[in-house]
Write a protein that holds these residues in place. Sequence first.
Motif, short mmCIF file in Angstrom:
data_model
loop_
_atom_site.label_atom_id
_atom_site.label_comp_id
_atom_site.label_asym_id
_atom_site.label_seq_id
_atom_site.Cartn_x
_atom_site.Cartn_y
_atom_site.Cartn_z
N SER A 1 0.84 -1.19 0.00
CA SER A 1 0.00 0.00 0.00
C SER A 1 0.88 1.25 0.00
O SER A 1 1.84 1.34 0.77
CB SER A 1 -0.91 0.00 1.23
N LYS A 2 0.56 2.20 -0.85
CA LYS A 2 1.47 3.32 -1.08
C LYS A 2 1.60 4.27 0.11
O LYS A 2 2.57 5.02 0.19
CB LYS A 2 1.04 4.07 -2.34
N ILE A 3 0.67 4.22 1.05
CA ILE A 3 0.83 5.02 2.26
C ILE A 3 2.14 4.68 2.97
O ILE A 3 2.82 5.55 3.50
CB ILE A 3 -0.36 4.82 3.22
N GLN B 1 1.35 9.43 1.18
CA GLN B 1 0.12 10.16 0.86
C GLN B 1 -0.87 9.98 2.02
O GLN B 1 -1.61 9.00 2.08
CB GLN B 1 -0.49 9.66 -0.44
N SER B 2 -0.87 10.94 2.91
CA SER B 2 -1.71 10.86 4.10
C SER B 2 -2.05 12.27 4.56
O SER B 2 -1.16 13.11 4.70
CB SER B 2 -0.99 10.11 5.22
N PHE C 1 -5.83 8.24 3.37
CA PHE C 1 -4.50 7.73 3.02
C PHE C 1 -4.57 6.88 1.75
O PHE C 1 -5.64 6.41 1.34
CB PHE C 1 -3.90 6.92 4.17
N ALA C 2 -3.39 6.68 1.15
CA ALA C 2 -3.29 5.89 -0.08
C ALA C 2 -3.30 4.41 0.25
O ALA C 2 -2.36 3.88 0.83
CB ALA C 2 -2.00 6.26 -0.82
N SER C 3 -4.37 3.73 -0.13
CA SER C 3 -4.48 2.29 0.12
C SER C 3 -4.22 1.46 -1.13
O SER C 3 -4.15 0.23 -1.06
CB SER C 3 -5.87 1.95 0.70
N TYR D 1 -7.86 4.99 -2.48
CA TYR D 1 -7.68 5.74 -1.23
C TYR D 1 -8.76 5.35 -0.24
O TYR D 1 -9.86 4.91 -0.63
CB TYR D 1 -7.73 7.25 -1.49
#
Length: 354
Positions: free
Chosen positions: A63-65, A70-71, A145-147, A159
């Motif tokens: 996951s990109k978070i 990205q949060s 957040f980026a999921s 997201y």
Amino acid sequence: METLVNNISIEKSSSSKIGSVDFDNLPFGSIYTDHMLVCEYVDGDWERPKIKPYANLSLDPASKIFHYGQSIFEGMKAYKDEDGQAWLFRPEDNHARLNISASRMAMPELPKEYFMEGLTALLQLEKDWIPTTEGSSLYIRPFMFASGVGFHASPADRYTFLICLAPSGPYFGGKVKVLIEEKFARAANGGVGYAKAGGNYAAQFYPTKLAVEKGYQQVIWTDDNTHEFIEEAGAMNIFVRINDTLLTAPTNDRILDGITRKSILELAKAEGIQTEVRKVKVSEVVDAAQNGSLKELFGAGTAAVVSPIAGFGYQGKDYELPELENSFAKRLKKRITDIQYNKVEDPFGWRFKV
């Protein structure tokens, strides 16, 4: 069993934790209510929000978070008046700022109706969790957040937006002593300082740790270029009172457009307090402390509302501030909290009935 409120799907918890909570001795932000709101962005669109029992999340390690940060988040509170009615304070401003943060972080903006209807439905469900002890409130944490998954350095394709609630006591207690920062910066021109991005706060922890080791509780941030101008206090906006004029820095790329900050400026104007929104030099504050014209320093933010500063350190020297009976900090905090708790009229239209 699921029900619908304002087109929000609600799955109720089978049991409640509320009976085990001591509402007269609440820590800040570490006890959570029975339910949370979840909304997923998938295939280029937001799905309808859902309210579920509060529980852990399951995320792919890719996951990109976890990789690109990205949060974003917001901080809000719900209050209960003497008649048991629940209120919010300027919630539409929080939604607007959430989307400003989302845009800066290349994340999708959240529809206003999802935010407001979802928040209202969640608060109606969890109304009994709003504490009534003086100084306490139900802290509200909306965050996104980026999921979406992938190791490629690019925005995610998925997201997750959530709202979680925490009955909380006062944020700060006692006197706060701060250190004016001379080396580190909270944010830079062209950066993300004006967004409520999680990384902004993570980057504050190390300089704050160094200040704590020197005997201070927080840091006053200065500009990234010359460290000549004061900008924020910890995670709050900062106000300076020199004689009877209240000063605060203008918002820019580096400074958060605080909702409490805006409210204080409007209230001060209504109270006949002279205000100036301009750059404030560190040297001006030090000179005022030395000649006795520096009357107050205080932070302003959702969590603490107003946090008076008892003294500050700069270039190896400490400066104490006078203790005032009728301080602007006390006066303005009372005006804001009286509106928030529905104790007085709200001529500004800030209060929102849940």
